[in-house]
Design an enzyme around this catalytic site. Structure first.
Site, PDB file in Angstrom:
ATOM      1  N   ASN A   7       0.875  -1.172   0.000  1.00  0.00           N
ATOM      2  CA  ASN A   7       0.000   0.000   0.000  1.00  0.00           C
ATOM      3  C   ASN A   7       0.913   1.223   0.000  1.00  0.00           C
ATOM      4  O   ASN A   7       1.378   1.668   1.048  1.00  0.00           O
ATOM      5  CB  ASN A   7      -0.879  -0.058   1.257  1.00  0.00           C
ATOM      6  CG  ASN A   7      -1.845   1.099   1.344  1.00  0.00           C
ATOM      7  OD1 ASN A   7      -1.750   2.077   0.596  1.00  0.00           O
ATOM      8  ND2 ASN A   7      -2.777   1.011   2.275  1.00  0.00           N
ATOM      9  N   ARG A  62      -2.414  -1.762  -3.651  1.00  0.00           N
ATOM     10  CA  ARG A  62      -3.559  -0.872  -3.509  1.00  0.00           C
ATOM     11  C   ARG A  62      -3.405   0.266  -4.514  1.00  0.00           C
ATOM     12  O   ARG A  62      -2.376   0.946  -4.539  1.00  0.00           O
ATOM     13  CB  ARG A  62      -3.610  -0.300  -2.103  1.00  0.00           C
ATOM     14  CG  ARG A  62      -4.754   0.664  -1.950  1.00  0.00           C
ATOM     15  CD  ARG A  62      -4.738   1.356  -0.639  1.00  0.00           C
ATOM     16  NE  ARG A  62      -5.900   2.226  -0.536  1.00  0.00           N
ATOM     17  CZ  ARG A  62      -6.139   3.000   0.486  1.00  0.00           C
ATOM     18  NH1 ARG A  62      -5.311   3.013   1.519  1.00  0.00           N
ATOM     19  NH2 ARG A  62      -7.200   3.769   0.505  1.00  0.00           N
ATOM     20  N   HIS A 150     -11.956   4.531  -0.944  1.00  0.00           N
ATOM     21  CA  HIS A 150     -12.033   3.733   0.287  1.00  0.00           C
ATOM     22  C   HIS A 150     -12.898   2.491   0.078  1.00  0.00           C
ATOM     23  O   HIS A 150     -13.425   1.939   1.038  1.00  0.00           O
ATOM     24  CB  HIS A 150     -12.666   4.539   1.460  1.00  0.00           C
ATOM     25  CG  HIS A 150     -11.756   5.550   2.067  1.00  0.00           C
ATOM     26  ND1 HIS A 150     -12.231   6.737   2.576  1.00  0.00           N
ATOM     27  CD2 HIS A 150     -10.422   5.565   2.251  1.00  0.00           C
ATOM     28  CE1 HIS A 150     -11.225   7.445   3.047  1.00  0.00           C
ATOM     29  NE2 HIS A 150     -10.106   6.748   2.855  1.00  0.00           N
ATOM     30  N   HIS A 178     -15.883   5.735   7.235  1.00  0.00           N
ATOM     31  CA  HIS A 178     -14.442   5.550   7.361  1.00  0.00           C
ATOM     32  C   HIS A 178     -13.858   6.912   7.728  1.00  0.00           C
ATOM     33  O   HIS A 178     -13.769   7.806   6.890  1.00  0.00           O
ATOM     34  CB  HIS A 178     -13.857   5.039   6.045  1.00  0.00           C
ATOM     35  CG  HIS A 178     -12.370   4.871   6.082  1.00  0.00           C
ATOM     36  ND1 HIS A 178     -11.747   3.663   5.911  1.00  0.00           N
ATOM     37  CD2 HIS A 178     -11.377   5.764   6.297  1.00  0.00           C
ATOM     38  CE1 HIS A 178     -10.440   3.812   6.019  1.00  0.00           C
ATOM     39  NE2 HIS A 178     -10.188   5.094   6.242  1.00  0.00           N
ATOM     40  N   ARG A 211      -7.764  17.710   3.977  1.00  0.00           N
ATOM     41  CA  ARG A 211      -8.583  17.983   2.783  1.00  0.00           C
ATOM     42  C   ARG A 211      -9.909  18.633   3.187  1.00  0.00           C
ATOM     43  O   ARG A 211     -10.492  18.267   4.210  1.00  0.00           O
ATOM     44  CB  ARG A 211      -8.882  16.679   2.032  1.00  0.00           C
ATOM     45  CG  ARG A 211      -7.689  16.162   1.256  1.00  0.00           C
ATOM     46  CD  ARG A 211      -7.994  14.819   0.622  1.00  0.00           C
ATOM     47  NE  ARG A 211      -7.155  13.771   1.199  1.00  0.00           N
ATOM     48  CZ  ARG A 211      -7.374  12.479   1.077  1.00  0.00           C
ATOM     49  NH1 ARG A 211      -8.410  12.047   0.408  1.00  0.00           N
ATOM     50  NH2 ARG A 211      -6.568  11.604   1.636  1.00  0.00           N
ATOM     51  N   GLU A 358      -7.954  -3.088   5.431  1.00  0.00           N
ATOM     52  CA  GLU A 358      -7.793  -2.931   3.982  1.00  0.00           C
ATOM     53  C   GLU A 358      -6.740  -3.878   3.429  1.00  0.00           C
ATOM     54  O   GLU A 358      -6.911  -4.450   2.354  1.00  0.00           O
ATOM     55  CB  GLU A 358      -7.415  -1.480   3.664  1.00  0.00           C
ATOM     56  CG  GLU A 358      -8.574  -0.522   3.814  1.00  0.00           C
ATOM     57  CD  GLU A 358      -8.153   0.921   3.843  1.00  0.00           C
ATOM     58  OE1 GLU A 358      -7.379   1.292   4.757  1.00  0.00           O
ATOM     59  OE2 GLU A 358      -8.571   1.686   2.974  1.00  0.00           O
TER      60      GLU A 358
END
Ligand code: ADP
Length: 598
Positions: A7, A62, A150, A178, A211, A358
């Site tokens: 990832n 990922r 996600h 999430h 963000r 994940e």
């Protein structure tokens, strides 16, 4: 299967090794604050060797954005790399490190099959009405639409919630929250994502660590006029210097923000209340989208750990049927894969907290794709395709209300499926906008009314009939049925999901089982078409036959009695279409990749 999961992000590379057969994580590590992603990935073999791991069967990467071309996890080839590169402009912070990781890993392990697992894949099921931005068509033709991210985490949460409650995901309406450094909410209706708060990029939606989440797009022109900022400069600020960090003025770590807020820091207090408000707004919206909610699930660093944020977000949802339990909320301590519930006993809505996994989910997807790709090509017998025109299944009570007390339906003719028949009688289906006359009743009687129409007909009636499997009529719109002896209002109107009826003998021949999703190709020369998401329904009484509705049949130019061919999974994983954004004269993608904002 020993699977390495990589990832690769802009500030860290997480990697783990799983034995997917025994479901055990053999190794886990994270490299922070990198000199470069390439250097970090180059260092992985030595770290694995030191841990005694010398062989790998598969590697899963990922990848944030698969765009419109890469709809499912797939084996990485040069074409796949090119398609991921095409999506850089859609995920400028996230796709470049993933590509760097893929490039080094392909050089390091040239003989190990490698798979890209996309954050966008789980959201491929989002209906057009939720994925479409109301902008000029020429922009939408460039691939400008909502994709969502996600997905791996939301899918894991869905599976974990279903497992914890002992209820199939197909029977649940879940709102998965999430809440990590990146954050998104996903509406999962009966096993599929139907909306999510992130959009074309990972900027839309919730307030995040750095963000902004939702802003007024008019802001771009305003900032250009007042501060002289370019679109790229505004974009960078929205990714890097907004969100909790901008509001708190003291970083994006929720632990610090909560500490400061408790000490009276007004900026920290504002950051918390804006964060919670946005999340509440999305949850309420998604409960509206799904006609209610059965489970709200929290995951990610903030969702898993912040007792007060969970409480703020869940407050005043009693109108949805949620009664929060403060003591259970305070008692949550996750150490592994627990999924405690934090609602009171009499709460209709359940609230579940769980760690996201994940990496594990990517390992599962990777081994699924590698196993499928290794399958020898198979030649399947053709599948007869039946076109289901609109029809209704009714309860005995409804038949009596429409045709008179004690009325019994008369059998007009038997249908292919054993025990099923078309009645002589028909009813009129009446919606707020239009009506469909003489809709055939199919027997035998059912325990709930089900009215099956094509999507075009639902528009004609003026109702928003959901796409459902037969039997799933909960929370569907109410319409009117008219018979010779009266009218009746009932819910139960659906657009039926395409499916294949089959029996255990034929299922074994085809190699599928009840609940599988397959793809079927219809070839007729003029309008060849591949139907994805075809549900397999196995029952000893069934005759093998695929059912599609009239819209689908028209699109494929297929008449009743046509034939379809099952597409082997191994072909599907290699499928890539040409760039959907269109090409420049030099063949490059029209959405030219922008420089990484990382
Ligand atoms: P990422 O998206 O990078 O994987 P995480 O899921 O690790 O992020 O979440 C990071 C966020 O979780 C940070 O804002 C951090 O402050 C927050 N967090 C972690 N532990 C706690 C806690 N005990 N209380 C409140 N927030 C927490």
């Amino acid at each position: 299967m020993r699977t390495l999961v990589i990832n690769a992000g802009s500030s860290s590379v997480k990697f783990s090794v799983f034995d997917t057969a025994s479901n055990v994580q053999i190794f886990k590590s994270e490299l922070q604050r990198l000199e470069s992603v390439e250097k970090a990935v180059e260092g992985i073999p030595a770290l694995l060797e030191a841990a005694g791991i010398t062989t790998l069967d598969a590697i899963g990467h990922r990848v944030a954005h698969g765009g419109s071309q890469l709809m499912d996890a797939c084996v990485i080839s040069d074409d796949v790399v090119a398609a991921v590169e095409d999506c850089i402009s859609l995920a400028p912070l996230h796709n470049p490190p993933a590509l760097a990781g893929i490039s080094v890993a392909r050089k390091n392990w040239p003989d190990v099959p490698q798979v890209a697992v996309f954050d966008t894949a789980f959201h491929q099921t989002i209906p057009e009405r939720a994925s479409t931005y109301a902008v000029p068509e020429s922009w939408r033709n460039l691939g400008l639409r909502r994709y969502g991210f996600h997905g791996t985490s939301h899918k894991y949460v869905m599976l974990r919630v279903a497992e914890e409650l002992g209820t199939p995901a197909a029977e649940l309406r879940i709102i998965s929250c999430h809440l990590g450094n990146g954050a998104s909410v996903c509406a999962i209706e009966r096993g599929v994502s139907v909306d999510t708060s992130m959009g074309m990029t990972a900027l839309e939606g919730l307030v995040m660590g750095s963000r902004s989440g939702d802003v007024d797009p008019g802001m771009f022109a305003f900032l250009s006029r007042t501060l002289g900022l370019s679109p790229e400069e505004v974009e960078l600020e929205l990714y890097k210097n907004s969100g909790l960090a901008a509001l708190s003025g003291a970083g994006n770590d929720m632990r610090d923000i909560e500490q400061r807020a408790g000490e009276g820091d007004k900026k920290a207090q504002l950051a918390i209340s804006v964060y919670a408000y946005r999340a509440r707004k999305y949850i309420a919206a998604y409960a509206g989208v799904m006609g209610g909610v059965d489970v709200i699930a929290f995951t990610g660093g903030i969702g898993e750990n912040s007792v007060s944020m969970r409480k703020r977000i869940c407050e005043r949802f009693d109108y949805l049927g949620l009664i929060f339990d403060e003591d259970l909320n305070s008692a949550v301590k996750l150490t592994d894969s627990e999924a405690p519930q934090i609602q009171q006993k009499n709460s209709r809505v359940k609230v579940i907290v769980t760690q996201t996994r994940e990496q594990w989910m990517i390992a599962q997807e990777t081994s699924r794709v590698v196993r499928a790709a290794a399958m020898p090509p198979r030649h399947y017998p053709p599948i007869p395709v039946a076109v289901s025109a609109h029809h209704v299944h009714l309860t005995k009570e409804t038949v009596e209300a429409l045709f008179g007390k004690g009325y019994e339906l008369k059998i007009h003719k038997s249908l292919t499926q054993k025990g099923q028949w078309a009645a002589e009688e028909t009813v009129d289906v009446i919606g707020p906008r239009g009506e469909i006359k003489s809709v055939r009743i199919l027997g035998p009687y059912r325990s709930a009314n089900q009215i099956e129409v094509a999507e075009t007909e639902a528009f004609h009636l003026g109702v928003d009939a959901p796409l459902r499997q037969s039997g799933q009529t909960q929370n569907t719109p109410v319409i009117t049925l008219r018979g010779p002896a009266g009218t009746l209002q009932t819910d139960g109107i659906i657009v039926a999901s395409r499916h294949i009826h089959t029996n255990p003998t034929d299922a074994a021949k085809f190699g599928f089982k009840d609940g599988d999703m397959v793809e079927v190709e219809v070839r007729n020369g003029a309008r060849d078409l591949v139907f994805r998401d075809v549900l397999i329904r196995v029952n000893p009484e069934y005759t093998t036959e695929m059912h599609i509705d009239t819209d689908e049949a028209n699109a494929a130019h297929i008449k009743h009695g046509g034939l379809g061919a099952l597409i082997p999974v191994s072909t599907h994983v290699a499928q890539i279409t040409s760039c959907p954004h269109g090409s420049n004269t030099d063949g490059s993608c029209k959405l030219a990749p922008v420089a990484s904002a990382a």
